[in-house]
Design a protein around this motif. Structure first.
Motif, PDB file in Angstrom:
ATOM      1  N   PHE A 125       0.835  -1.204   0.000  1.00 27.03           N
ATOM      2  CA  PHE A 125       0.000   0.000   0.000  1.00 27.03           C
ATOM      3  C   PHE A 125       0.869   1.253   0.000  1.00 27.03           C
ATOM      4  O   PHE A 125       0.609   2.201  -0.760  1.00 27.03           O
ATOM      5  CB  PHE A 125      -0.911  -0.013   1.227  1.00 27.03           C
ATOM      6  CG  PHE A 125      -1.961   1.051   1.219  1.00 27.03           C
ATOM      7  CD1 PHE A 125      -3.201   0.815   0.660  1.00 27.03           C
ATOM      8  CD2 PHE A 125      -1.719   2.296   1.781  1.00 27.03           C
ATOM      9  CE1 PHE A 125      -4.178   1.788   0.658  1.00 27.03           C
ATOM     10  CE2 PHE A 125      -2.683   3.272   1.784  1.00 27.03           C
ATOM     11  CZ  PHE A 125      -3.927   3.022   1.218  1.00 27.03           C
ATOM     12  N   LEU A 126       1.908   1.270   0.828  1.00 28.29           N
ATOM     13  CA  LEU A 126       2.812   2.419   0.874  1.00 28.29           C
ATOM     14  C   LEU A 126       3.523   2.615  -0.459  1.00 28.29           C
ATOM     15  O   LEU A 126       3.653   3.748  -0.944  1.00 28.29           O
ATOM     16  CB  LEU A 126       3.829   2.242   1.996  1.00 28.29           C
ATOM     17  CG  LEU A 126       4.870   3.361   2.160  1.00 28.29           C
ATOM     18  CD1 LEU A 126       4.199   4.688   2.461  1.00 28.29           C
ATOM     19  CD2 LEU A 126       5.881   3.002   3.245  1.00 28.29           C
ATOM     20  N   ASN A 127       3.961   1.529  -1.064  1.00 24.47           N
ATOM     21  CA  ASN A 127       4.624   1.642  -2.367  1.00 24.47           C
ATOM     22  C   ASN A 127       3.677   2.237  -3.413  1.00 24.47           C
ATOM     23  O   ASN A 127       4.070   3.106  -4.201  1.00 24.47           O
ATOM     24  CB  ASN A 127       5.093   0.255  -2.831  1.00 24.47           C
ATOM     25  CG  ASN A 127       6.205  -0.305  -1.968  1.00 24.47           C
ATOM     26  OD1 ASN A 127       6.920   0.439  -1.294  1.00 24.47           O
ATOM     27  ND2 ASN A 127       6.353  -1.610  -1.971  1.00 24.47           N
ATOM     28  N   SER A 128       2.446   1.787  -3.418  1.00 24.57           N
ATOM     29  CA  SER A 128       1.481   2.305  -4.393  1.00 24.57           C
ATOM     30  C   SER A 128       1.162   3.773  -4.142  1.00 24.57           C
ATOM     31  O   SER A 128       0.990   4.552  -5.090  1.00 24.57           O
ATOM     32  CB  SER A 128       0.186   1.476  -4.351  1.00 24.57           C
ATOM     33  OG  SER A 128       0.405   0.174  -4.833  1.00 24.57           O
ATOM     34  N   VAL A 129       1.070   4.158  -2.875  1.00 24.12           N
ATOM     35  CA  VAL A 129       0.797   5.562  -2.561  1.00 24.12           C
ATOM     36  C   VAL A 129       1.936   6.444  -3.058  1.00 24.12           C
ATOM     37  O   VAL A 129       1.703   7.511  -3.656  1.00 24.12           O
ATOM     38  CB  VAL A 129       0.578   5.742  -1.046  1.00 24.12           C
ATOM     39  CG1 VAL A 129       0.578   7.231  -0.681  1.00 24.12           C
ATOM     40  CG2 VAL A 129      -0.722   5.092  -0.610  1.00 24.12           C
ATOM     41  N   ALA A 164      -1.628   4.965 -12.283  1.00 25.41           N
ATOM     42  CA  ALA A 164      -0.574   4.422 -11.430  1.00 25.41           C
ATOM     43  C   ALA A 164      -1.118   3.495 -10.358  1.00 25.41           C
ATOM     44  O   ALA A 164      -0.424   2.562  -9.931  1.00 25.41           O
ATOM     45  CB  ALA A 164       0.203   5.568 -10.784  1.00 25.41           C
ATOM     46  N   TRP A 165      -2.347   3.722  -9.916  1.00 28.78           N
ATOM     47  CA  TRP A 165      -2.880   2.953  -8.786  1.00 28.78           C
ATOM     48  C   TRP A 165      -3.249   1.526  -9.173  1.00 28.78           C
ATOM     49  O   TRP A 165      -3.040   0.591  -8.398  1.00 28.78           O
ATOM     50  CB  TRP A 165      -4.099   3.671  -8.215  1.00 28.78           C
ATOM     51  CG  TRP A 165      -4.613   3.084  -6.940  1.00 28.78           C
ATOM     52  CD1 TRP A 165      -5.739   2.340  -6.771  1.00 28.78           C
ATOM     53  CD2 TRP A 165      -4.008   3.192  -5.641  1.00 28.78           C
ATOM     54  NE1 TRP A 165      -5.881   1.985  -5.459  1.00 28.78           N
ATOM     55  CE2 TRP A 165      -4.833   2.496  -4.740  1.00 28.78           C
ATOM     56  CE3 TRP A 165      -2.859   3.810  -5.163  1.00 28.78           C
ATOM     57  CZ2 TRP A 165      -4.547   2.399  -3.388  1.00 28.78           C
ATOM     58  CZ3 TRP A 165      -2.566   3.718  -3.812  1.00 28.78           C
ATOM     59  CH2 TRP A 165      -3.397   3.023  -2.942  1.00 28.78           C
ATOM     60  N   GLY A 166      -3.800   1.337 -10.358  1.00 30.45           N
ATOM     61  CA  GLY A 166      -4.285   0.017 -10.712  1.00 30.45           C
ATOM     62  C   GLY A 166      -3.524  -0.689 -11.813  1.00 30.45           C
ATOM     63  O   GLY A 166      -3.939  -1.766 -12.244  1.00 30.45           O
ATOM     64  N   THR A 214       4.008  -3.204  -5.836  1.00 31.62           N
ATOM     65  CA  THR A 214       2.824  -2.384  -5.609  1.00 31.62           C
ATOM     66  C   THR A 214       1.604  -3.263  -5.335  1.00 31.62           C
ATOM     67  O   THR A 214       1.667  -4.487  -5.444  1.00 31.62           O
ATOM     68  CB  THR A 214       2.547  -1.478  -6.818  1.00 31.62           C
ATOM     69  OG1 THR A 214       2.358  -2.289  -7.976  1.00 31.62           O
ATOM     70  CG2 THR A 214       3.703  -0.519  -7.058  1.00 31.62           C
ATOM     71  N   LEU A 215       0.499  -2.624  -5.003  1.00 31.57           N
ATOM     72  CA  LEU A 215      -0.699  -3.360  -4.618  1.00 31.57           C
ATOM     73  C   LEU A 215      -1.227  -4.258  -5.739  1.00 31.57           C
ATOM     74  O   LEU A 215      -1.601  -5.407  -5.496  1.00 31.57           O
ATOM     75  CB  LEU A 215      -1.798  -2.372  -4.215  1.00 31.57           C
ATOM     76  CG  LEU A 215      -1.714  -1.793  -2.810  1.00 31.57           C
ATOM     77  CD1 LEU A 215      -2.755  -0.687  -2.650  1.00 31.57           C
ATOM     78  CD2 LEU A 215      -1.925  -2.870  -1.773  1.00 31.57           C
TER      79      LEU A 215
END
Length: 304
Positions: free
Chosen positions: A99-103, A235-237, A252-253
């Motif tokens: 989660f931190l990596n994705s943020v 970037a998130w998904g 990442t997530l």
């Protein structure tokens, strides 16, 4: 006498015509009015469409509240309702690190992508330089290539730049996806802002960058909101690039969640719980920018 008779006949005809016109007008339905049947059909269709759109999300939330076998026997959720899957995901897995990596990646991609796209869109909208039209068409053409075609050349570039398995490298890769589309959209939005604002800024002694930053950017909030939302979701998904360019502990997530599915068996309880948590930041970002989305999308599509 004759004149009186003719006048009375004309008056009666006028009255009948007025009554007939009034009755016809009463029977004629306005352009924006619908019959009861059409209104019922429209609302029924909207309800069915809404139910179809919401059902998958509600089903995932429902399954995440039950045991790991709830996807096979949904009735077990009612008997074993709880937050055990969420506790396992948040406390006994690598989910917080993913989660931190994705943020980090999503936030950096959003900020850098919006700044670069806004600068490019403003330059093409306001300035005339050799190749400004081919530049925009180049942005558009780059969106036609599928991701699979670009994985190998981007991988080689990251290796040569020593940016493989780094946040900066993945952010730059994601910007190659988001910046072309965002620049094209912002160019159309900047076209809707009067050029007199730029001239007023120059009269007040502002530099071109000062005019862009202090006058034009505040007026372009709806367009910036759309591009920020698009950059964040990109970037998130995203899965393909992150899976090829990042390794543990920088996973990442979107890639990390796949570890809940083994070759022989998948932990559907953990996967559904992680999916719900992953969707929360995207929903928050959407709520923050939703009031600007419609304005930004429509204004950016009016001029090209």
């Amino acid at each position: 006498m004759s004149a009186t008779t003719h006048g009375g006949s004309a008056g009666r005809r006028t009255a009948r015509t007025a009554r007939t016109g009034t009755a016809a007008g009463a029977r004629t339905r306005g352009r924006n009015e619908r019959s009861v049947g059409a209104s019922v059909a429209l609302h029924a269709t909207l309800l069915v469409a809404s139910a179809i759109a919401v059902f998958p999300v509600l089903w995932i939330v429902f399954i995440s509240l039950g045991p790991s076998t709830a996807w096979q026997q949904p009735h077990e959720v009612v008997d074993h309702l709880g937050l055990g899957n969420y506790r396992f995901v948040l406390l006994h897995s690598h989910f917080p690190r993913w989660f931190l990596n994705s943020v980090i990646v999503a936030a950096a991609t959003t900020v850098l992508g919006v700044l670069v796209a806004a600068s490019a869109g403003y330059a093409v909208s306001r300035m005339r330089f050799p190749g400004h039209r081919p530049l925009m068409w180049t942005f558009l053409v780059t969106q036609m290539f599928p991701m699979a075609v670009l994985i190998v050349p981007l991988y080689n570039l990251l290796v040569q730049l020593n940016l493989l398995d780094t946040y900066i490298g993945l952010v730059l890769v994601y910007c190659t996806i988001s910046v072309p589309f965002c620049a094209w959209m912002l160019k159309g939005y900047f076209d809707t802002i009067p050029r007199e604002i730029d001239e007023a800024g120059r009269v007040d002694g502002l530099t071109p960058f000062g005019t862009f930053w202090r006058l034009v950017m505040p007026l372009a909030k709806p367009g910036l909101a759309v591009t920020a939302f698009y950059s964040f979701l990109t970037a998130w998904g995203e899965v393909a690039y992150s899976n090829q360019f990042m390794r543990d502990p920088h996973t990442t997530l979107a890639v990390g969640i796949r570890t809940f599915a083994a070759d022989q068996r998948a932990d559907w309880g953990s996967m559904t719980a992680a999916s719900v948590v992953i969707a929360i930041p995207a929903a928050i970002v959407f709520m923050l920018v939703q009031k600007h989305l419609v304005t930004g999308l429509t204004a950016g599509g009016t001029k090209g």
